[in-house]
Design a protein around this motif. Structure first.
Motif, mmCIF file in Angstrom:
data_model
loop_
_atom_site.group_PDB
_atom_site.id
_atom_site.type_symbol
_atom_site.label_atom_id
_atom_site.label_comp_id
_atom_site.label_asym_id
_atom_site.label_seq_id
_atom_site.Cartn_x
_atom_site.Cartn_y
_atom_site.Cartn_z
ATOM 1 N N LEU A 125 -1.233 11.463 5.247
ATOM 2 C CA LEU A 125 -0.897 11.300 6.667
ATOM 3 C C LEU A 125 -0.377 9.894 6.940
ATOM 4 O O LEU A 125 0.616 9.706 7.653
ATOM 5 N N PHE A 126 -1.060 8.908 6.365
ATOM 6 C CA PHE A 126 -0.626 7.519 6.559
ATOM 7 C C PHE A 126 0.780 7.312 5.982
ATOM 8 O O PHE A 126 1.630 6.658 6.598
ATOM 9 N N ALA A 127 1.015 7.872 4.782
ATOM 10 C CA ALA A 127 2.335 7.742 4.152
ATOM 11 C C ALA A 127 3.423 8.389 5.008
ATOM 12 O O ALA A 127 4.522 7.841 5.162
ATOM 13 N N LEU A 128 3.115 9.555 5.604
ATOM 14 C CA LEU A 128 4.079 10.253 6.445
ATOM 15 C C LEU A 128 4.410 9.431 7.693
ATOM 16 O O LEU A 128 5.579 9.268 8.065
ATOM 17 N N VAL A 129 3.375 8.881 8.341
ATOM 18 C CA VAL A 129 3.588 8.066 9.549
ATOM 19 C C VAL A 129 4.402 6.826 9.220
ATOM 20 O O VAL A 129 5.357 6.459 9.930
ATOM 21 N N MET A 130 4.037 6.144 8.115
ATOM 22 C CA MET A 130 4.765 4.934 7.720
ATOM 23 C C MET A 130 6.232 5.248 7.417
ATOM 24 O O MET A 130 7.134 4.487 7.781
ATOM 25 N N THR A 131 6.477 6.391 6.769
ATOM 26 C CA THR A 131 7.849 6.775 6.434
ATOM 27 C C THR A 131 8.675 7.036 7.693
ATOM 28 O O THR A 131 9.822 6.591 7.809
ATOM 29 N N LEU A 132 8.080 7.755 8.657
ATOM 30 C CA LEU A 132 8.793 8.053 9.903
ATOM 31 C C LEU A 132 9.091 6.780 10.693
ATOM 32 O O LEU A 132 10.199 6.604 11.217
ATOM 33 N N VAL A 133 8.092 5.903 10.791
ATOM 34 C CA VAL A 133 8.274 4.647 11.528
ATOM 35 C C VAL A 133 9.353 3.789 10.864
ATOM 36 O O VAL A 133 10.247 3.238 11.521
ATOM 37 N N ALA A 134 9.250 3.658 9.518
ATOM 38 C CA ALA A 134 10.235 2.850 8.790
ATOM 39 C C ALA A 134 11.635 3.427 8.920
ATOM 40 O O ALA A 134 12.615 2.686 9.059
ATOM 41 N N THR A 135 11.753 4.760 8.895
ATOM 42 C CA THR A 135 13.062 5.406 9.036
ATOM 43 C C THR A 135 13.669 5.127 10.409
ATOM 44 O O THR A 135 14.858 4.794 10.527
#
Length: 347
Positions: free
Chosen positions: A54-64
């Motif tokens: 979940l953390f990886a998914l959130v970080m990926t979306l924010v970074a994108t």
């Protein structure tokens, strides 16, 4: 442009626009990875795989989202170059583009600016040449006309009189055409020099200047100019001097095609949020088929006035050019031949 300028300060990014994009994309890709590593290594207690996912998914979306936003800002030089070309093509507005950057975008902006400057230089040189040629041609044509007049003053007989008269008539038409051509060049120069900006226009002053310039023509044909002013001041983009020129042209046109002893109406008002200036006469008028052609440059719809006044064929074209340059609109209407005409300016 601020982001582009900041990135251009780094030596390894100065000379390549592509490297700037790749650098931002590289950071955007690796920020989520770095965040996950820190989250796993420094979390206060062991986290479940689902939490890490979940953390990886959130970080990926924010970074994108952040990366795409920054990349959108990074294409500002291309947008600036495109806007400069569009504005120049539309209004011949000289752009202010930065030319100190060394990458592909900087080179594009520099080339656009230099191309526009070269084009303006060539236009000016061609106009100067046309002014010179027209001036010299006017002098030569004037000499021919003077010689023809001298021959006619000697009161020759037979065909000599006819030929001299034809020469005088032909040279008079040539001079008339060259004066119209020079007038067209001068007005185009003025349009380019006067940048559109909001000005507080006093219609009382405008009308006084118009009346001063047309009163002699009105008196010659005993025509009365009746004015009504429902609005006295308004903020418009058009320069006052050019508005006076347009109205003088329209009123002069109405005088030319009106019968002696008639009336011309000039009305200033506001309709449906638009400032309107309307010139109406009861003269020769025109057909529906002629309506669009009368605004063409050197139109073939030109005709003699009611007192055999000649027409240049560019007066209404100049009015249309000036009005549309300043975000206005000019329309013409008539019920037919000998039914008068109405010309409406709308801003």
């Amino acid at each position: 442009m601020q982001l582009y300028k900041r990135l251009s300060r780094f030596g390894f990014l100065q000379n390549s626009y592509a490297f700037k994009f790749l650098f931002i994309a590289f950071l955007g890709i690796h920020i989520p990875l770095i965040g996950i590593l820190f989250f796993v290594l420094y979390a206060p207690q062991p986290e479940s795989p689902w939490m890490i996912l979940l953390f990886a998914l959130v970080m990926t979306l924010v970074a994108t989202a952040i990366t795409l936003t920054i990349l959108k800002r990074l294409i500002r030089p291309i947008e600036l170059a495109s806007d400069a070309l569009k504005n120049y093509r539309k209004d011949r507005t000289m752009p202010l583009l930065p030319i100190e950057f060394k990458d592909e975008a900087g080179l594009l902006m520099r080339n656009i600016l230099e191309t526009i400057q070269d084009n303006e230089k060539h236009i000016k040189e061609k106009q100067d040449l046309m002014y010179l040629l027209s001036h010299d041609l006017k002098r030569f044509t004037g000499n021919s006309q003077s010689l023809a007049q001298l021959i006619l003053e000697e009161k020759p007989t037979g065909q000599i009189t006819e030929y001299a008269g034809l020469i005088a008539q032909s040279t008079s038409q040539q001079l008339h055409f060259m004066e119209s051509f020079l007038k067209l060049l001068k007005v185009q120069d003025e349009i380019v020099k006067n940048i559109p900006e909001v000005r507080n226009i006093s219609f009382e002053k405008i009308h006084a200047q118009v009346l001063e310039q047309v009163q002699q023509q009105l008196a010659l044909k005993n025509i009365e100019l009746i004015s009504s002013m429902e609005v006295k001041k308004k903020e418009l983009l058009i320069h006052p001097e050019l508005l006076v020129r347009v109205l003088v042209n329209l009123v002069d046109n109405a005088i030319k095609f009106s019968h002696p002893g008639s009336q011309i109406n000039l009305r200033y008002d506001v309709r449906n949020g638009h400032t309107q200036i309307v010139v109406t006469d009861s003269g020769l008028g025109f057909t529906e088929r002629q309506k669009d052609a009368i605004f063409e440059k050197f139109t073939n719809q030109k005709k003699l006035g009611t007192a055999n006044e000649s027409s240049t064929g560019i007066g209404l074209y100049l009015c249309k050019t000036i009005v549309e340059k300043y975000k206005g609109r000019i329309t013409a209407s008539s019920d037919g031949v000998n039914q008068g005409a109405t010309f409406t300016l709308s801003f």
